[in-house]
Design an enzyme around this catalytic site. Structure first.
Site, short mmCIF file in Angstrom:
data_model
loop_
_atom_site.label_atom_id
_atom_site.label_comp_id
_atom_site.label_asym_id
_atom_site.label_seq_id
_atom_site.Cartn_x
_atom_site.Cartn_y
_atom_site.Cartn_z
N HIS A 75 0.84 -1.20 0.00
CA HIS A 75 0.00 0.00 0.00
C HIS A 75 0.88 1.26 0.00
O HIS A 75 0.54 2.26 -0.64
CB HIS A 75 -0.89 0.04 1.25
CG HIS A 75 -1.91 -1.05 1.32
ND1 HIS A 75 -1.88 -2.03 2.29
CD2 HIS A 75 -2.98 -1.33 0.54
CE1 HIS A 75 -2.90 -2.85 2.11
NE2 HIS A 75 -3.58 -2.45 1.06
N GLY A 86 -2.63 -2.01 -7.07
CA GLY A 86 -1.44 -2.86 -7.12
C GLY A 86 -1.62 -3.97 -8.13
O GLY A 86 -2.69 -4.56 -8.26
N GLU A 87 -0.52 -4.30 -8.83
CA GLU A 87 -0.55 -5.42 -9.78
C GLU A 87 -0.60 -6.76 -9.05
O GLU A 87 -0.81 -7.79 -9.67
CB GLU A 87 0.66 -5.36 -10.71
CG GLU A 87 0.57 -4.23 -11.70
CD GLU A 87 1.66 -4.29 -12.77
OE1 GLU A 87 2.56 -5.14 -12.68
OE2 GLU A 87 1.60 -3.46 -13.69
N LYS A 88 -0.38 -6.75 -7.76
CA LYS A 88 -0.50 -7.99 -6.97
C LYS A 88 -1.88 -8.62 -7.21
O LYS A 88 -2.00 -9.83 -7.36
CB LYS A 88 -0.28 -7.63 -5.49
CG LYS A 88 -0.96 -8.48 -4.48
CD LYS A 88 -0.12 -9.67 -4.12
CE LYS A 88 -0.68 -10.40 -2.92
NZ LYS A 88 -2.13 -10.57 -2.96
N GLN A 132 -7.99 -8.14 -10.54
CA GLN A 132 -8.77 -6.99 -10.04
C GLN A 132 -8.43 -5.73 -10.84
O GLN A 132 -9.32 -4.99 -11.27
CB GLN A 132 -8.47 -6.78 -8.56
CG GLN A 132 -9.00 -5.48 -8.00
CD GLN A 132 -8.84 -5.37 -6.50
OE1 GLN A 132 -9.59 -5.95 -5.76
NE2 GLN A 132 -7.84 -4.63 -6.04
O1 PAF Z 1 -7.69 -4.52 -3.22
C1 PAF Z 1 -8.41 -4.23 -2.24
O2 PAF Z 1 -7.92 -3.97 -1.14
C2 PAF Z 1 -9.93 -4.23 -2.41
O3 PAF Z 1 -10.34 -5.22 -3.28
C3 PAF Z 1 -10.46 -2.86 -2.84
C4 PAF Z 1 -9.96 -2.44 -4.21
C5 PAF Z 1 -10.07 -1.81 -1.81
C6 PAF Z 1 -11.99 -2.91 -2.90
O4 PAF Z 1 -12.55 -3.26 -1.68
#
Ligand code: PAF
Length: 282
Positions: free
Chosen positions: A38, A148-150, A154
């Site tokens: 993060h 993040g690409e992790k 997503q």
């Molecule tokens: O990657 C995350 O932490 C979650 O999936 C996100 C993007 C904050 C959505 O809840």
């Protein structure tokens, strides 16, 4: 300390005044329990924007039954301290009722991309992610948002959603951040017992194995996947390899591996379910 908002309306009023001053807003959506991964998102957001907003919300709609929603680690005080050190301006930490008030009904449905890989093991997960992310985008209205690409699938899904729904935000991808031993940073790493750590590390080492095979001339995806799976499964605390898949950068499965492809892995180690991915270099 960053300003802490728990209500949508208050956050909106604050950000409206900033936008009126011509300030650009960078947004880092998170579920809290912040770590170095993060921190990289936040640092980049800090460099590229006037105002940096971090959201902290463990989103119930992206957890399936029997998943770790209840035990997901939470520590707002610790997160606020990290945000302060990184120069975050605003933390938005709503409660569940604020995000999903009584009568809430609408969901974003991401379609096919949400049904493969992670989606095959976590039905509805990406609809939940997309729903909360679109809500957060509408609340924060950022110029840029950092992912993040992790969580590679997503990231791809969010890029698709933003394009399909004409959301006016630039999605900025940030490469995976790894601990010294190669394990990708994740809030879920706290579930690992010390003795399970070496088994978790097998994921990273399996990427190195794949890279070595590819450098030596192996291009057959199936053979590389089999070798990675067998390698990971040899580790004592590995309960299951949910998948090892090789795709192009848009998550389309590959038969022949090329530079720039992605290797995606999900493994259950002890009580943790870990996901990771690797961009093929060779
Ligand atoms: O990657 C995350 O932490 C979650 O999936 C996100 C993007 C904050 C959505 O809840």
């Amino acid at each position: 300390m960053p300003l802490l908002f728990k209500k949508v309306k208050e956050l909106r009023n604050f950000l409206k005044s900033k936008r009126c001053e011509g300030k650009e807003v960078g947004f880092v959506p998170t579920m809290g329990y912040l770590h170095e991964g993060h921190a990289e998102l936040i640092k980049l957001a800090r460099m590229q924007n006037d105002v940096v907003v971090v959201s902290i919300f463990v989103n119930p709609t992206q957890f399936g039954e029997g998943e770790d929603y209840d035990r997901y680690p939470r520590d707002l005080e610790r997160d606020l301290e990290l945000c302060e050190r990184l120069g975050v301006d605003v933390v938005f930490a709503p409660d569940e009722k604020e995000m999903y008030p009584a009568g809430y009904r609408t969901r974003v449905c991401v379609g096919e991309l949400g049904k493969v890989l992670e989606g095959a093991f976590r039905p509805g997960h990406f609809d939940g992610v997309a729903t909360v992310v679109v809500k957060l985008f509408n609340i924060v209205q950022p110029d840029r948002a950092y992912f993040g690409e992790k969580d590679y699938q997503q990231l791809k899904i969010i890029q698709q959603v933003v394009q399909d729904l004409n959301v006016p935000v630039e999605i900025v991808p940030v490469p995976v951040v790894r601990e010294k031993d190669g394990l990708a940073y994740s809030s879920r790493n706290v579930y690992l017992k010390p003795e399970e750590r070496e088994s978790a590390r097998a994921i990273y080492r399996s990427f190195l194995l794949a890279e070595k095979m590819i450098k030596a001339g192996e291009r057959d995806a199936e053979r590389i996947k089999q070798a990675m799976k067998a390698f990971i499964e040899r580790h004592p605390h590995v309960k299951a390899v949910d998948y090892v898949e090789i795709t192009d950068e848009n998550l389309k499965p590959k038969k022949r591996v090329e530079k720039g492809d992605r290797i995606l892995v999900a493994v259950r180690v002890g009580n943790a379910r870990l996901i990771d991915n690797w961009k093929v270099e060779a």
